[in-house]
Each structure stands twice: as C-alpha cells, then as structure tokens.
Design a protein around this motif. Structure first.
Motif, PDB file in Angstrom:
ATOM      1  N   ALA A  94       0.842  -1.198   0.000  1.00 38.88           N
ATOM      2  CA  ALA A  94       0.000   0.000   0.000  1.00 38.88           C
ATOM      3  C   ALA A  94       0.875   1.245   0.000  1.00 38.88           C
ATOM      4  N   PRO A  95       0.331   2.361  -0.524  1.00 37.87           N
ATOM      5  CA  PRO A  95       1.100   3.591  -0.409  1.00 37.87           C
ATOM      6  C   PRO A  95       1.125   3.991   1.070  1.00 37.87           C
ATOM      7  N   GLY A  96       2.054   4.773   1.452  1.00 33.18           N
ATOM      8  CA  GLY A  96       2.064   5.086   2.879  1.00 33.18           C
ATOM      9  C   GLY A  96       3.080   6.077   3.170  1.00 33.18           C
ATOM     10  N   PRO A  97       3.301   6.704   4.225  1.00 31.75           N
ATOM     11  CA  PRO A  97       3.778   6.094   5.463  1.00 31.75           C
ATOM     12  C   PRO A  97       2.705   5.240   6.155  1.00 31.75           C
ATOM     13  N   LEU A  98       3.136   4.051   6.587  1.00 34.89           N
ATOM     14  CA  LEU A  98       2.218   3.158   7.282  1.00 34.89           C
ATOM     15  C   LEU A  98       3.019   2.359   8.309  1.00 34.89           C
ATOM     16  N   ASP A  99       2.276   1.691   9.182  1.00 39.61           N
ATOM     17  CA  ASP A  99       2.934   0.897  10.214  1.00 39.61           C
ATOM     18  C   ASP A  99       2.746  -0.581   9.912  1.00 39.61           C
ATOM     19  N   PRO A 100       3.804  -1.271   9.471  1.00 39.25           N
ATOM     20  CA  PRO A 100       3.646  -2.681   9.096  1.00 39.25           C
ATOM     21  C   PRO A 100       3.278  -3.562  10.294  1.00 39.25           C
ATOM     22  N   LYS A 101       3.546  -3.091  11.498  1.00 32.04           N
ATOM     23  CA  LYS A 101       3.197  -3.907  12.678  1.00 32.04           C
ATOM     24  C   LYS A 101       1.687  -3.952  12.877  1.00 32.04           C
ATOM     25  N   THR A 102       1.012  -2.817  12.685  1.00 36.08           N
ATOM     26  CA  THR A 102      -0.424  -2.749  12.954  1.00 36.08           C
ATOM     27  C   THR A 102      -1.264  -2.702  11.679  1.00 36.08           C
ATOM     28  N   GLY A 103      -0.644  -2.416  10.540  1.00 38.69           N
ATOM     29  CA  GLY A 103      -1.407  -2.289   9.302  1.00 38.69           C
ATOM     30  C   GLY A 103      -2.125  -0.958   9.159  1.00 38.69           C
ATOM     31  N   LEU A 104      -1.766  -0.005   9.992  1.00 36.58           N
ATOM     32  CA  LEU A 104      -2.383   1.333   9.937  1.00 36.58           C
ATOM     33  C   LEU A 104      -1.684   2.194   8.883  1.00 36.58           C
TER      34      LEU A 104
END
Lengths: 338, 338
Positions: B84-94
């Motif tokens: 997914a595009p992001g900044p995102l948190d791979p630990k929580t999927g947020l």
C-alpha cells in the motif's frame, strides 16, 4: 601462513573479555568483565614504522599487561575484540587498507589469534565505537541506532534490530562518504560533495584558512601558532566559539547544518530510534553543534510522524567506546557461534 | 472498533497466499501458490471517492474473485499481504497518510482482516516490490538488496541479511528523500535537494518545461499535446531519446548521474550485493539510464574492493513485483510468528 587449514582458536572457559582499540598513534587494551565493566587497562604506542607484525606483537603485549594488573592470564579470556581502522573484513579479520598504519592486506585477526591463542574478532573502529555506545552507553536499551563520529573524517556505524550492519564486503556505514552536495568541495577521498568534504574538522579548517587568506579577521590567528601548517584542535574551536569569534560561529553553524542533513538522510533511509554523535569535536563543541543538528534534522525528515521520539544524542563512553564495543562484539559473536 | 481487544485472525490450514497491490487507480490481487507462482489474478478500479472502507471492500472482492477463478475459497488461504502507499505501520497495518487515496489514519490491515477473516500483513508498496524481486525475481539467491524505483517520485526498499528493513516507525527506505544536492531544487515534499527533486520523472518533466519556456528546441513539443499540462510518459521519453533529441538525452543523462550518486550513497551506507532498479521509466529508458548509472555509481563508491561484484540490475517482475512480494512477506511473517 597456511591460512585455509587454520581453525579458529578454541573457545576458552574464561569469563573475561578483552577489547583493543588500534589507532595510528596508540594501542588501548581493556579487560572487560561479563557485566561490561572495565577491570584493567593498558596503553602502548603504535610502532607504525616497524611494520604490521611488530604492531600486532605490541597489541598482544598490551593485552598481557592489562591482564597481569588483575593477576589474570590469557586463559581467563574467552575472546578478544579489536576495533581497527579499515576497510577490513570482519569475517576474516583481514585489514585491506589502513593509511595511518601504512597497512595493505594485513591478516590482523589471524595473526593476533596465533600470537594470543584465543579467538579474535576484528571490526571497524567506528563500528566498534557505535556498538559500545549501543550496548553499554547512551544507546543501552535501544534496538536501532546510527552512530556518527565527525573528526578528521566522518565515521558511521549502523545497528538494526540489535545487530551491527557490516554489509556484503564489510564496508557498510560509510556515512561520511555519502554525497550531500553533488559537485561540491573536493573530499580527502578525491570525490566531490561527500559529507566529509563539508562537515568534518578537515573541512572546517580548510574554510578558516581560505577565509584568513581572503582577509577575514578571526581569533584563530591568535589561537593557532601556524594556521597554515597546524591543524585546529577541537579545543581551539571551542575557545574561538566561546570568544564569540564570528567566523568560528559561522563555520560551526554550517558544519551543524550539513551534519543535520546527514542525520536526516540516515533517518530517512534507516529509521532508527536514536542517532548518537561522538568524538572530540562533538565533545568540545556540543553547545554550538547539537541544537542546530537537531533542528535541521527535524526539518529534513520526510516522515515527521513520531519523529520527535527519534533521539539525537551525544555519546557517553568517550575514549572507551571502541574497546568496550569491540569486547561486546567478541562476546556476541562467540555466543552466536562466530 | 475495539482495536486493543481484537486478536489477529487465526492462521488457516490453507496453502495459498494472496498478494494485493493497492494503487490510486487500481487494485491488483493475485493468488500465489507455495512455490511463488501466480495461479489466479483479478483487477478492480480503486473507488477513491467512496472512502476507505468501500476501497477495502473492493480489495476483498478482488481477492474472492481471483480465488473463484481456480475454484478456491478464502479457507484455502493462509495469509494475505498488501502493498500500500504510505507512510504506514507494518506492525499494525495502519496507513498514516496516503495522498493519492485521500487517506489519513486508515486501519487497513485490521479492517481487511475483519472483512476476509484471514491474517493480513500490510507493507509499503515499494518495500513489497523490492521484496518480490528479492525472493522471486532478479534478486533470488542474494541476502542484501537495495531496490530503487524512480517514477513520479523515487521509492526505495532495503533487505539486509534476508530481512526487509522497516525501521522503528515503519518508514525506512525513503531513498528518494535523501538530500544529494543541499539547497538544490525544491522537491514535491517541500524540501530542497532531495534525490526526487533532481532524478524523478517529475524533475525531468520540470526541466523540459523550463527549457522549452526558455526557447530550447526539442521533439517533446511535437510528442506531447500540451507540454504545460500533460505529464511526459516513460514511453514518450524513450521515443524522444530514440529520435536522438538533444534535450531529452541531456536530461536523461543528468537523471542517470543523480541516480548513480544515489546508488553509491546507498552502497556506501548499506554495502549490498545488488541494487535493483525498477518501474516504468527504467523499463522504457534502460538503454539510456542503466550504463550511466553503473558508471557513476562505481566512481562514487568509497570502497572499490570487490565493488565490481555489486550488481546494478533491472527488475524482472514488472507489475507483479508488489503482489508477489506482498504475498511472500505474508508467508515469511506467518512463518516467523507474525
């Protein structure tokens, strides 16, 4: 030496570790207990002119001398870690090239292991210093750390998920030779625009000399006997800044600006929890460097979410970071099976 | 949603994996068997205007449709990976923030897991693409890889010792936003001198527009209907270069120069065995970019020992890198226990 047939020296039952910091002028050896405390140390000069094997003999002597101070012997030592100038190969202990020792292709690890008859692990000195701060200094308790040591050059070390990153050729962490200003000033390495070419003490001294040549007034003319020949020490930088010398403050500010950009680059690539700045220049001039480094870094982070939690801090262990880190690397590599 | 109380969906007995590439215009889902082969796929448009939860429902639908094609169901799936595009948190999927989806703080992983009732793992799309190339594409068999994907921006992914580096905030690998030309051109991110500001397709288009405004002659005036409004596609770049348009060749050369410097910076920091270049621009213009990137990189490596063995190569998996990588990341995280 029949290198290929040689096995790694047997692991000993001892509980002590030894860390050695091999510099161009001195050898520092420390005996470290299992809690990471230095229990004895010794220092010797580095006999560069007498060649690599004499230097290695002096390293062994420094180890024996430190052990004698606590009535211990090499039999009480489980492993020896060395922080050495490099490029070098941490897997084999081979130093490819070390200009300040006049070394090319020296099998430091293998030879010291023969002389001491105990397992020896060799790492880049800046890597060892970063690892020392990570395990026993300001980085204790973190998992992801970048170390930046600005001095004559700019050294770097990287720890991710608790492990030192050495890279496929053993030469990871060369932050000082990343380009931050393409086509900028020439670096000691011959390239243009390296971080070292704009933010090391070498770059700072160059800027002062050029400014003086061009008629700028500065306290350095009084503080340094021969500005053309002599290097400007970190202490002298602090003195000039303390005296509010305009040129000194200007150069320190620019240095901090580029170190801040270098910090942001490291954070944007590695996303560590902590960036540790160490070395004599930072120790002497932290007041003029650290706040500005923090400010510029924050400005250049691409992801500012939680970026206020990324600590940009000063090293704590001073001259002992490398010996302690080398000793801990020896221990952790012995634990992991080499 | 009572987020804290929610447990990760139970692991299934199924042997299939699903990879999803979530883009701003389309959703690509693929069913992948345990050998890393795509056995079914489906595509849907991304209904950005209808909001995050409708987009997530469409993702689930794409998964079900792909499974139906091989008479399988979600019960045959052990895990789903999303790029997914992001900044995102791979630990929580947020997903913290995704401008092209108009998302802020969307619990993509948690929500998709609820809808599909199977473990879901979310990663940055460029990380997923790099991982795909590492596990199943040109990087197969290596341990240390850097991926660089120049396009509208410049994405990056890092694999060290076989593991994807995500960083302490999940935002490692942002090579495009490292500064290579301090105080240089303004970047889309607002900073100056990022790699993206000098070497992305966005920077290339800017340079063409400026040159044309200043009276330079170029084939682009013919090739693009409205040079001011329209983006110049990778195919058009190749056409102009093929026609030996002087300005096009000049801009491609400068782009390759900065990509070479970026490559050297990555190598000097991470010392990987391989640097993989992917994306449409590289695919279309590799002839004009890759040789020059290799040449400049070699020139800017600080340690040239064994540097000829560092491969700078093109990606192999094209549009499927991210779905395959996302699927493999799901598998490898399930194996490692999440």
């Amino acid at each position: 030496m029949p290198k290929k047939k040689k096995k790694k020296a047997e692991k000993r039952d001892g509980t002590l570790l030894v860390g050695i910091d091999l510099g161009g002028t001195k050898i520092l050896a420390a005996v470290v207990d299992k809690n990471g405390e230095i229990v004895a140390k010794s220092k010797k000069s580095t006999p560069v002119a007498e060649g690599a094997f004499v230097v290695i003999d002096h390293m062994a002597e420094a180890v024996h001398r430190a052990l004698e101070k606590i009535d211990a012997s090499i039999d009480d030592v489980m492993g020896v870690g060395v922080g050495a100038p490099g490029p070098l190969d941490p897997k084999t202990g081979l130093v490819h090239f070390a200009p300040n020792l006049n070394w090319t292709g020296v099998p430091l690890g293998g030879r010291l292991e023969e002389v001491l008859d105990v397992p020896v692990f060799v790492h880049n000195d800046v890597d060892a210093g970063t690892y020392g701060e990570f395990r026993l200094g300001v980085g204790k308790g973190t998992d992801n750390v970048v170390g930046i040591f600005p001095g004559t050059g700019i050294g770097g070390g990287i720890i991710l998920d608790g492990r030192l990153i050495t890279g496929s050729r053993g030469s990871a962490g060369e932050l000082g030779h990343t380009i931050v200003l393409a086509d900028g000033p020439v670096c000691g390495c011959g390239k243009r625009g390296c971080a070292e070419a704009v933010a090391s003490r070498t770059a700072m001294t160059r800027d002062i000399r050029l400014a003086v040549q061009n008629g700028r007034e500065t306290a350095f003319v009084e503080l340094v006997d021969d500005l053309h020949d002599e290097r400007i020490t970190s202490g002298t930088w602090a003195e000039a800044a303390e005296a509010k010398d305009e040129l000194a403050l200007e150069v320190l500010d620019r240095t901090a600006y580029y170190l801040g950009i270098l910090t942001a680059n490291a954070v944007n690539i590695l996303d560590p929890e902590m960036v540790i700045f160490g070395g004599g220049l930072i120790e002497a001039c932290s007041h003029w460097l650290m706040p500005r480094i923090r400010q510029v870094a924050m400005q250049y982070y691409i992801n500012k979410l939680g970026a206020d939690k990324i600590q940009i801090v000063e090293a704590q262990l001073g001259d002992y970071a490398a010996v302690l880190g080398a000793a801990m690397l020896a221990r952790d590599r012995l634990k992991a099976g080499g």
